[in-house]
Design an enzyme around this catalytic site. Structure first.
Site, PDB file in Angstrom:
ATOM      1  N   CYS A   6      42.395  48.598  33.462  1.00 26.85           N
ATOM      2  CA  CYS A   6      40.952  48.356  33.383  1.00 26.85           C
ATOM      3  C   CYS A   6      40.278  49.444  32.543  1.00 26.85           C
ATOM      4  O   CYS A   6      40.528  49.539  31.356  1.00 26.85           O
ATOM      5  CB  CYS A   6      40.361  48.257  34.789  1.00 26.85           C
ATOM      6  SG  CYS A   6      38.766  47.396  34.836  1.00 26.85           S
ATOM      7  N   HIS A  15      44.078  44.386  37.959  1.00 28.94           N
ATOM      8  CA  HIS A  15      44.230  45.238  39.136  1.00 28.94           C
ATOM      9  C   HIS A  15      45.156  44.554  40.142  1.00 28.94           C
ATOM     10  O   HIS A  15      45.225  43.329  40.212  1.00 28.94           O
ATOM     11  CB  HIS A  15      42.878  45.463  39.810  1.00 28.94           C
ATOM     12  CG  HIS A  15      41.989  46.416  39.095  1.00 28.94           C
ATOM     13  ND1 HIS A  15      42.242  47.764  39.038  1.00 28.94           N
ATOM     14  CD2 HIS A  15      40.822  46.213  38.422  1.00 28.94           C
ATOM     15  CE1 HIS A  15      41.273  48.359  38.359  1.00 28.94           C
ATOM     16  NE2 HIS A  15      40.407  47.442  37.972  1.00 28.94           N
TER      17      HIS A  15
END
Length: 481
Positions: free
Chosen positions: A330, A427
């Site tokens: 991310c 994630h």
């Protein structure tokens, strides 16, 4: 039986874990039970099935209840973006970004959303176990409170107060809390318990009786330190560092100033062959690290500057020259590229920050936030990966031609030509057991072959057993009204 609330005599007394254990204990009694936290402050969020976000602790508590997490379990989520400001998420959706003083004026308006979510859970479950935030003893924050006594009184929920003996002064914590509370708030407290005791519990018998005599509150027991706490997903990055510190191949993760959604690390930290090292500010990246992880961040450009202040950019370059591996997730993925541009000033002052240049990609921040659960296929192995995306920004560049994964037929992430530097927006990717094992093998680390999900379930059962052994769980649950 409707609801009860766990509040702390201070921060980090173990409320989240206690609620998870009580939820599992209540579920094993045949009750339908749901967790609830009116207000949480955390950058470690979980994505719900309905496309919202809640605190990661409430997602673990939902698992303890045998439920999918929903936004009603944590209607107000504050995600710090600076020392004085935070993003305000209401019932799973971003409302605004504001400073602490301004947020204080919003709280009375937010009580409606809090009670709405609570009442929905209460109407569909036998029991709702509520977790407070911080401590009700912070009476300077009492006006407009929606997290502790303000909520308890508005919803008429009885409270059990938790003291943390590990940090010392637990008698003062509990007796002092009663002393500073408004009498009407103090009347909401039905009893107390002591958490995190180390050693012979009977040595505290006199102190335990003294607390009961001074407060007039019922005691529900003294809970020894739970030895398997590190087996449960961490709410705080420091909790990951508190696991086993010896043996195993080193995987290092940079503790960024705005680190976010670091639950990616939990399955790795649980592997016997891995020693997870959280590199603290001012510390060098360990030279023996096989893999360095750049985690998610709530402020990518801000954390890029922070990373350089620690000298980690130099350490990373040396790590790569030595043949080491790097994984950016991310915000960490965005940092690995050539630049991060924020022309609209979404995360701070508008501008462009040079990236680390370890991937040939560039990121532009955009107002639209991607918030979704994802099923993907790892491009290198063909193995299934499940996770979630929770980010702003678009990343493009030549290295995206070598994707990390395929999502709905589209390339996701990027990889360097030698395959040693990887970036991905996904994630939770290491929760997939087969993929995790293959990834570790690629680093020369032997995986345990264990199911991470099964390990978490076993730890939750062990936690409930621990509470049943040392606390009057039946008495605590009987308080609910």
């Amino acid at each position: 039986m409707t609801a009860l609330m766990i509040q702390g005599a201070g921060s980090n007394v173990g409320k989240s874990m206690l609620v998870a254990g009580l939820c599992r204990a209540a579920r094993r009694r045949g009750l339908t039970v749901a967790p609830f936290k009116p207000q949480n402050m955390s950058n470690n969020a979980a994505v719900t099935a309905d496309g919202g976000e809640i605190g990661r602790a409430q997602a673990l508590q939902a698992l303890a209840c045998g439920l999918e997490p929903v936004t009603d379990m944590n209607p107000i989520l504050l995600k710090p973006e600076s020392d004085v400001g935070a993003q305000v998420v209401v019932q799973g959706k971003r409302l605004t970004t504001t400073r602490a003083r301004v947020y204080a004026t919003l709280k009375p308006q937010l009580m409606g959303a809090v009670l709405e979510s609570f009442n929905r859970l209460k109407a569909t479950h036998d029991l709702v176990i509520v977790e407070g935030a911080g401590s009700p003893a912070e009476v300077n924050l009492r006006a407009g409170d929606i997290a502790n006594m303000g909520f308890a009184r508005a919803a008429d929920v009885p409270v059990v107060l938790v003291g943390d003996i590990d940090r010392g002064g637990v008698i003062a914590q509990i007796v002092g809390t009663q002393a500073v509370l408004d009498p009407a708030d103090a009347e909401m407290i039905s009893g107390f318990l002591i958490n995190k005791f180390r050693g012979d519990v009977t040595l505290f018998d006199d102190g335990y009786r003294l607390i009961g005599a001074r407060t007039g509150w019922r005691g529900f027991g003294t809970l020894p330190w739970f030895p398997l706490a590190h087996k449960l997903p961490a709410e705080d990055a420091l909790d990951i560092a508190s696991g086993p510190a010896t043996g195993g191949t080193v995987i290092a993760c940079l503790t960024l100033s705005r680190i976010a959604n670091f639950d990616d690390l939990d399955p790795l930290a649980a592997e016997p062959g891995v020693r997870m090292v959280m590199v603290q500010p001012g510390q060098p990246i360990p030279a023996e690290a096989r893999l360095v992880i750049l985690p998610g961040s709530k402020s990518t450009r801000g954390d890029l500057a922070f990373l350089r202040e620690q000298g980690w950019d130099i350490d990373l370059a040396a790590h790569v020259r030595r043949g080491g591996h790097v994984l950016g997730i991310c915000g960490g993925y965005q940092m690995l590229g050539r630049s991060v541009a924020d022309p609209e000033g979404i995360e701070g002052p508008a501008g462009t920050t040079p990236g680390l240049g370890l991937l040939d990609v560039e990121t532009v921040m955009t107002p639209d936030k991607r918030l979704t659960r994802v099923r993907a296929t790892h491009a290198g192995s063909g193995l299934a990966v499940e996770g979630y995306e929770i980010h702003i920004g678009r990343t493009e560049g030549a290295d995206r031609a070598r994707p990390f994964a395929i999502v709905e037929g589209q390339n996701e992430g990027a990889m360097s030509a030698d395959g040693r530097v990887i970036g991905s927006y996904l994630h939770g990717l290491f929760g997939a057991d087969a993929f995790r094992a293959a990834f570790l093998r690629g680093l020369g680390i032997r995986a345990s072959g264990q199911s991470h999900a099964a390990g978490v379930e076993a730890a939750l059962d062990a936690l409930a057993d621990h509470l049943e052994t040392h606390l009057d769980v039946t008495g605590i649950l009987a308080l609910a009204r």
